[in-house]
Every structure is written in C-alpha cells, then in structure tokens.
Scaffold this motif. Sequence first.
Motif, PDB file in Angstrom:
ATOM      1  N   GLN A  76     -37.252   6.273   4.128  1.00 34.41           N
ATOM      2  CA  GLN A  76     -35.588   6.045   3.951  1.00 34.41           C
ATOM      3  C   GLN A  76     -35.407   7.282   2.582  1.00 34.41           C
ATOM      4  OE1 GLN A  76     -34.708   2.749   2.809  1.00 34.41           O
ATOM      5  NE2 GLN A  76     -34.417   1.646   5.293  1.00 34.41           N
ATOM      6  N   GLY A  77     -36.304   8.145   2.554  1.00 37.73           N
ATOM      7  CA  GLY A  77     -37.129   9.092   1.390  1.00 37.73           C
ATOM      8  C   GLY A  77     -35.911   9.182   0.147  1.00 37.73           C
ATOM      9  N   LYS A  78     -35.966   9.258  -0.929  1.00 41.45           N
ATOM     10  CA  LYS A  78     -35.253   9.727  -2.023  1.00 41.45           C
ATOM     11  C   LYS A  78     -34.184   9.008  -2.463  1.00 41.45           C
ATOM     12  CE  LYS A  78     -36.363  14.226  -2.992  1.00 41.45           C
ATOM     13  NZ  LYS A  78     -36.148  15.385  -3.825  1.00 41.45           N
ATOM     14  N   SER A  79     -33.044   8.352  -1.498  1.00 34.82           N
ATOM     15  CA  SER A  79     -31.951   7.839  -1.592  1.00 34.82           C
ATOM     16  C   SER A  79     -31.815   6.213  -1.155  1.00 34.82           C
ATOM     17  CB  SER A  79     -31.000   9.266  -0.403  1.00 34.82           C
ATOM     18  OG  SER A  79     -31.074   8.569   1.101  1.00 34.82           O
ATOM     19  N   ASP A  80     -33.344   6.183  -0.807  1.00 36.37           N
ATOM     20  CA  ASP A  80     -33.847   5.056  -0.870  1.00 36.37           C
ATOM     21  C   ASP A  80     -32.666   3.458  -1.857  1.00 36.37           C
ATOM     22  OD1 ASP A  80     -34.528   1.783   0.105  1.00 36.37           O
ATOM     23  OD2 ASP A  80     -36.127   3.166   0.553  1.00 36.37           O
ATOM     24  N   PRO A  81     -32.246   2.928  -2.030  1.00 33.18           N
ATOM     25  CA  PRO A  81     -31.693   2.537  -3.259  1.00 33.18           C
ATOM     26  C   PRO A  81     -32.348   1.563  -4.250  1.00 33.18           C
ATOM     27  CG  PRO A  81     -30.879   1.278  -1.716  1.00 33.18           C
ATOM     28  CD  PRO A  81     -31.300   1.915  -1.039  1.00 33.18           C
ATOM     29  N   ARG A  82     -33.955   1.205  -3.141  1.00 32.51           N
ATOM     30  CA  ARG A  82     -34.751   0.301  -3.576  1.00 32.51           C
ATOM     31  C   ARG A  82     -36.487   0.800  -4.143  1.00 32.51           C
ATOM     32  NH1 ARG A  82     -37.940  -2.221   1.492  1.00 32.51           N
ATOM     33  NH2 ARG A  82     -37.128  -0.482   1.817  1.00 32.51           N
ATOM     34  N   LEU A  83     -35.607   2.636  -4.047  1.00 27.37           N
ATOM     35  CA  LEU A  83     -37.015   3.350  -4.186  1.00 27.37           C
ATOM     36  C   LEU A  83     -37.099   3.905  -6.050  1.00 27.37           C
ATOM     37  CD1 LEU A  83     -39.111   5.515  -4.274  1.00 27.37           C
ATOM     38  CD2 LEU A  83     -37.364   6.867  -4.539  1.00 27.37           C
ATOM     39  N   THR A  84     -38.335   3.165  -6.434  1.00 29.97           N
ATOM     40  CA  THR A  84     -38.607   2.898  -8.060  1.00 29.97           C
ATOM     41  C   THR A  84     -39.429   3.763  -8.991  1.00 29.97           C
ATOM     42  OG1 THR A  84     -37.444   2.164 -10.312  1.00 29.97           O
ATOM     43  CG2 THR A  84     -39.590   0.317  -8.486  1.00 29.97           C
ATOM     44  N   LEU A  85     -39.265   4.036  -9.945  1.00 35.13           N
ATOM     45  CA  LEU A  85     -40.900   4.388 -10.210  1.00 35.13           C
ATOM     46  C   LEU A  85     -41.727   3.085 -11.468  1.00 35.13           C
ATOM     47  CD1 LEU A  85     -40.456   7.772 -10.962  1.00 35.13           C
ATOM     48  CD2 LEU A  85     -42.027   6.840  -9.259  1.00 35.13           C
ATOM     49  N   ILE A  86     -42.269   3.194 -11.698  1.00 33.14           N
ATOM     50  CA  ILE A  86     -43.501   2.356 -12.529  1.00 33.14           C
ATOM     51  C   ILE A  86     -44.214   2.966 -13.338  1.00 33.14           C
ATOM     52  CG2 ILE A  86     -45.672   0.699 -12.296  1.00 33.14           C
ATOM     53  CD1 ILE A  86     -45.143  -0.288 -10.044  1.00 33.14           C
ATOM     54  N   CYS A  87     -43.750   2.990 -15.210  1.00 38.31           N
ATOM     55  CA  CYS A  87     -44.506   4.063 -15.850  1.00 38.31           C
ATOM     56  C   CYS A  87     -46.029   3.099 -16.049  1.00 38.31           C
ATOM     57  CB  CYS A  87     -43.144   4.166 -16.797  1.00 38.31           C
ATOM     58  SG  CYS A  87     -43.836   5.238 -18.683  1.00 38.31           S
ATOM     59  N   LEU A  88     -47.236   3.673 -16.776  1.00 38.88           N
ATOM     60  CA  LEU A  88     -47.577   3.200 -17.565  1.00 38.88           C
ATOM     61  C   LEU A  88     -47.831   4.095 -18.670  1.00 38.88           C
ATOM     62  CD1 LEU A  88     -49.478   1.353 -18.043  1.00 38.88           C
ATOM     63  CD2 LEU A  88     -51.449   2.725 -16.984  1.00 38.88           C
ATOM     64  N   ASP A  89     -47.210   3.251 -19.933  1.00 36.04           N
ATOM     65  CA  ASP A  89     -47.863   4.034 -20.983  1.00 36.04           C
ATOM     66  C   ASP A  89     -48.694   3.863 -21.310  1.00 36.04           C
ATOM     67  OD1 ASP A  89     -46.187   5.746 -23.454  1.00 36.04           O
ATOM     68  OD2 ASP A  89     -45.476   4.057 -24.319  1.00 36.04           O
ATOM     69  N   ALA A  90     -49.510   4.796 -21.623  1.00 31.49           N
ATOM     70  CA  ALA A  90     -50.672   4.380 -21.527  1.00 31.49           C
ATOM     71  C   ALA A  90     -51.300   4.680 -23.543  1.00 31.49           C
ATOM     72  CB  ALA A  90     -52.197   5.809 -22.107  1.00 31.49           C
ATOM     73  N   ARG A  91     -51.979   3.631 -23.637  1.00 31.38           N
ATOM     74  CA  ARG A  91     -52.096   2.910 -25.078  1.00 31.38           C
ATOM     75  C   ARG A  91     -53.768   3.450 -25.574  1.00 31.38           C
ATOM     76  NH1 ARG A  91     -50.195  -1.815 -25.167  1.00 31.38           N
ATOM     77  NH2 ARG A  91     -52.137  -2.801 -24.595  1.00 31.38           N
ATOM     78  N   ASP A  92     -54.861   2.917 -24.673  1.00 31.10           N
ATOM     79  CA  ASP A  92     -56.345   3.552 -24.640  1.00 31.10           C
ATOM     80  C   ASP A  92     -56.960   3.681 -22.917  1.00 31.10           C
ATOM     81  OD1 ASP A  92     -56.342   1.877 -27.759  1.00 31.10           O
ATOM     82  OD2 ASP A  92     -55.868  -0.058 -26.839  1.00 31.10           O
ATOM     83  N   ALA A  93     -57.356   4.012 -23.790  1.00 32.56           N
ATOM     84  CA  ALA A  93     -58.876   4.034 -21.830  1.00 32.56           C
ATOM     85  C   ALA A  93     -59.978   4.015 -23.123  1.00 32.56           C
ATOM     86  CB  ALA A  93     -58.204   5.999 -21.985  1.00 32.56           C
ATOM     87  N   GLU A  94     -60.809   3.545 -21.583  1.00 34.62           N
ATOM     88  CA  GLU A  94     -62.416   3.393 -22.104  1.00 34.62           C
ATOM     89  C   GLU A  94     -63.080   4.403 -21.215  1.00 34.62           C
ATOM     90  OE1 GLU A  94     -64.329   1.474 -23.936  1.00 34.62           O
ATOM     91  OE2 GLU A  94     -62.321   0.776 -25.228  1.00 34.62           O
ATOM     92  N   VAL A  95     -63.629   5.610 -21.675  1.00 39.07           N
ATOM     93  CA  VAL A  95     -63.808   6.866 -20.873  1.00 39.07           C
ATOM     94  C   VAL A  95     -65.099   6.578 -20.899  1.00 39.07           C
ATOM     95  CG1 VAL A  95     -63.844   9.069 -19.652  1.00 39.07           C
ATOM     96  CG2 VAL A  95     -61.810   8.136 -20.495  1.00 39.07           C
ATOM     97  N   TRP A  96     -66.434   6.294 -19.536  1.00 38.69           N
ATOM     98  CA  TRP A  96     -67.319   6.625 -19.239  1.00 38.69           C
ATOM     99  C   TRP A  96     -68.089   8.304 -18.200  1.00 38.69           C
ATOM    100  CZ3 TRP A  96     -64.939   2.071 -18.870  1.00 38.69           C
ATOM    101  CH2 TRP A  96     -65.531   1.234 -19.152  1.00 38.69           C
TER     102      TRP A  96
END
Length: 163
Positions: A109-129
């Motif tokens: 339905q494109g960018k005008s879809d009223p249900r379209l949204t974003l989830i934001c993960l505001d990174a605090r920590d990361a474990e990296v291997w």
Amino acid sequence: MSIDMNDRAAVEHKLWDDIERHQTGMLGLAEEPTLQPMTAFVERGGERLWFFSRTDSELARRIGQGREGMFVFQQRDLQATITGHMSVQHDAARIDKYWNAVVAAWHPQGKSDPRLTLICLDARDAEVWCSQAGPVTFAWEIAVANARKHEPHLGGRANLHFH
C-alpha cells in the motif's frame, strides 16, 4: 580482515558496516524468546537501528510505548547481539530515507499506508564476536585444538557500550 578486538572504534565500525551491508537479523523483545527476521537500517550517529513494520503487527503491539529489545546479527566472520530500548515511531522523513524496492514489496500500500510505521532500537550495548580465520586456518586451528586439548584461537569477543 584481522581486527583488534581491544580497539573499540574498529569493532564498532565493523559491526555497523556489516549490518549496513547485509541488513537482515533477528529482532525481538529482550525478555521473550521469540525473535523474527527483520531488515535493519543503520543510523550510526545515534547508534540506532530502524525497521519497517505495521502498527497492527504483533511485535509493534508488544512494544507498545517502549520495551527492551534485542537484535541478533550473524555473518560468516561476525556475530553480534545488540540490546537497547525499542519504540514504535511514525517518522515520515526516515520512511522516505530508507524506502526501497524491497521494503515496497512488503508494504504494497506504499508509504501512505496508515499502518506503516518504524521500530527503532536505540542501541545501548552490543556483544560482538569476530572470527578472523578463513577456511584453511579454521581447519588448522580445529585440528591443533583437538590434538593439544585446548580451545581453538579463531578470533575474539568485545563488549560495546553506546550510552
């Protein structure tokens, strides 16, 4: 690529580069065992990851006004778990910025879809291997570790704290 796991800037740079290049990982709430595949869009300046979703999706509903979340990312030579605060945000500027043909396929339905949204993960920590071995080195290290009864030396681990 050999990386000094004690060099925080180098590890962080590789983490964001790899996520920008490959994008797909598993996203979910930190306290729940269920994760789902999602495409991440990296915002380095704020150490944030953005994901397209719908307001009526199960994950968006569970996030509500905000919850602790995690993104698990894995490639051949880098594995990471990123944790932080997740929120649902309708941000038209970011929707325009990150919109592409793949996103459009999931949101017909494109960018005008009223249900379209974003989830934001505001990174605090990361474990990296990071694994710094190609296939020959990997095979050699496994053989040596089994012969000498010790763990193989294939890379290292770093803890990153963003905020």
